[in-house]
Design an enzyme around this catalytic site. Sequence first.
Site, mmCIF file in Angstrom:
data_model
loop_
_atom_site.group_PDB
_atom_site.id
_atom_site.type_symbol
_atom_site.label_atom_id
_atom_site.label_comp_id
_atom_site.label_asym_id
_atom_site.label_seq_id
_atom_site.Cartn_x
_atom_site.Cartn_y
_atom_site.Cartn_z
ATOM 1 N N GLY A 1 43.683 35.177 38.062
ATOM 2 C CA GLY A 1 44.678 34.619 39.057
ATOM 3 C C GLY A 1 45.161 35.716 39.954
ATOM 4 N N SER B 1 47.283 36.208 35.473
ATOM 5 C CA SER B 1 47.699 36.777 37.035
ATOM 6 C C SER B 1 48.204 38.040 36.848
ATOM 7 C CB SER B 1 48.698 35.576 37.415
ATOM 8 O OG SER B 1 48.092 34.536 37.874
ATOM 9 N N ASP C 1 43.724 37.055 43.451
ATOM 10 C CA ASP C 1 42.715 36.548 44.399
ATOM 11 C C ASP C 1 41.899 37.905 44.912
ATOM 12 O OD1 ASP C 1 44.409 34.343 43.825
ATOM 13 O OD2 ASP C 1 44.519 33.850 45.905
ATOM 14 N N GLU C 2 42.754 38.988 45.083
ATOM 15 C CA GLU C 2 42.074 40.040 45.767
ATOM 16 C C GLU C 2 41.040 41.026 44.921
ATOM 17 O OE1 GLU C 2 46.527 41.199 45.644
ATOM 18 O OE2 GLU C 2 45.278 39.376 45.583
ATOM 19 N N SER D 1 46.629 31.127 45.364
ATOM 20 C CA SER D 1 47.050 30.306 46.324
ATOM 21 C C SER D 1 46.211 30.434 47.582
ATOM 22 C CB SER D 1 48.597 31.142 46.890
ATOM 23 O OG SER D 1 48.347 32.435 47.097
ATOM 24 N N THR E 1 54.025 29.159 40.592
ATOM 25 C CA THR E 1 54.622 29.790 41.272
ATOM 26 C C THR E 1 54.628 29.665 42.839
ATOM 27 O OG1 THR E 1 54.286 31.676 39.675
ATOM 28 C CG2 THR E 1 54.875 32.583 42.010
ATOM 29 N N THR E 2 53.421 29.356 43.235
ATOM 30 C CA THR E 2 53.093 28.949 44.715
ATOM 31 C C THR E 2 53.931 28.022 44.999
ATOM 32 O OG1 THR E 2 50.917 29.983 44.527
ATOM 33 C CG2 THR E 2 51.227 28.704 46.323
ATOM 34 N N TYR F 1 50.216 30.579 30.765
ATOM 35 C CA TYR F 1 50.094 31.131 32.454
ATOM 36 C C TYR F 1 51.006 32.715 32.308
ATOM 37 C CZ TYR F 1 51.359 31.380 37.464
ATOM 38 O OH TYR F 1 51.795 31.942 38.629
ATOM 39 N N LYS G 1 45.872 31.129 32.363
ATOM 40 C CA LYS G 1 45.848 31.769 33.422
ATOM 41 C C LYS G 1 46.262 33.228 33.653
ATOM 42 C CE LYS G 1 47.929 30.313 38.118
ATOM 43 N NZ LYS G 1 48.414 31.596 38.614
#
Length: 307
Positions: free
Chosen positions: A198, A175, A200-201, A217, A51-52, A143, A173
């Site tokens: 996936g 997310s 990050d926060e 990312s 995606t990134t 994913y 993965k």
Amino acid sequence: MATAGKSLTGLVAATFTPLTPQGEINLSEIEPYIDYLVEKQGVKSIFVNGTTGEGMSLSVEERKTLAEEWCQKAKGKMDQVVVHVGCLSLKESQELARHAVEVGADGIAVIAPSFFKPSTADALRRFLQEVASSAPSLPFYYYHIPAVTGVTLQAKDVLAGIEKLIPSFMGVKFSSTDLVDFGLCVSSSQPHWSLLYGVDEQLLGALPMGANGAVGSTYNYIGGPVNQLISAFEKGDLSQARAIQFKVQELITYAKDQGFDVGVNKQLMSEVSGLCLGPPRLPLLPRPHSHALAIAQKYHSLFTEKH
């Protein structure tokens, strides 16, 4: 790079795809990009063409060229290169999977098709099986990113019995913010699987649930601090781990207020790293440089300035 089958753990940077100002792939930035991740961020595994990396906006030939370049330039420098090979077309996904074997990738990952969407977990597993069977020697990762694909199947249902269909299956993965679904994936997982988070926060929320790695990312430019977060968690220093996670949350929340998308994130990485990553590809549009600059200033205030 690692031998096939080695567990993928720790931080994995979801890389941006360098483009020229004219929107063509820019291979000259890949080697310095790898050096930056290893030397400045302490990140030694990457997830490319995802995606990134705007993988779904690239042609099959572009994705092949990029995969080959990432794998070649990472030899001797990085632990693992996982290549995302998911496409809307099964045949193109299989073509990319076979190519990943040829160029020496350490694993492949596949996203759910998002135009004609699989209506059941069985349909998605069968799609994944057909792709994996084209590269049976490579570790295979599902994913899971429902907010982007619109495929709202629970990951736990997709993973049910998946090793019987895909002997090379090595993990997911994940997310999504659904930690219940993630926990159920962990509780039913095999010991050799990699459970890669996936979002990050909220990584710190996933670690005690059983995440043994993370793909994101922001690890392109805050890999160092997040490595410290993981280390603090493993040592039982939750106060330090929380302090770092709160900084990550503050940065990402601020970035979202500035209109954070892949394009702005890419501009931010260019600003922070000094790399020339170029614009996003249409339909994404470049944002005013001031957006990335404002986020970069916030980044420096949180992670590089001494308080």
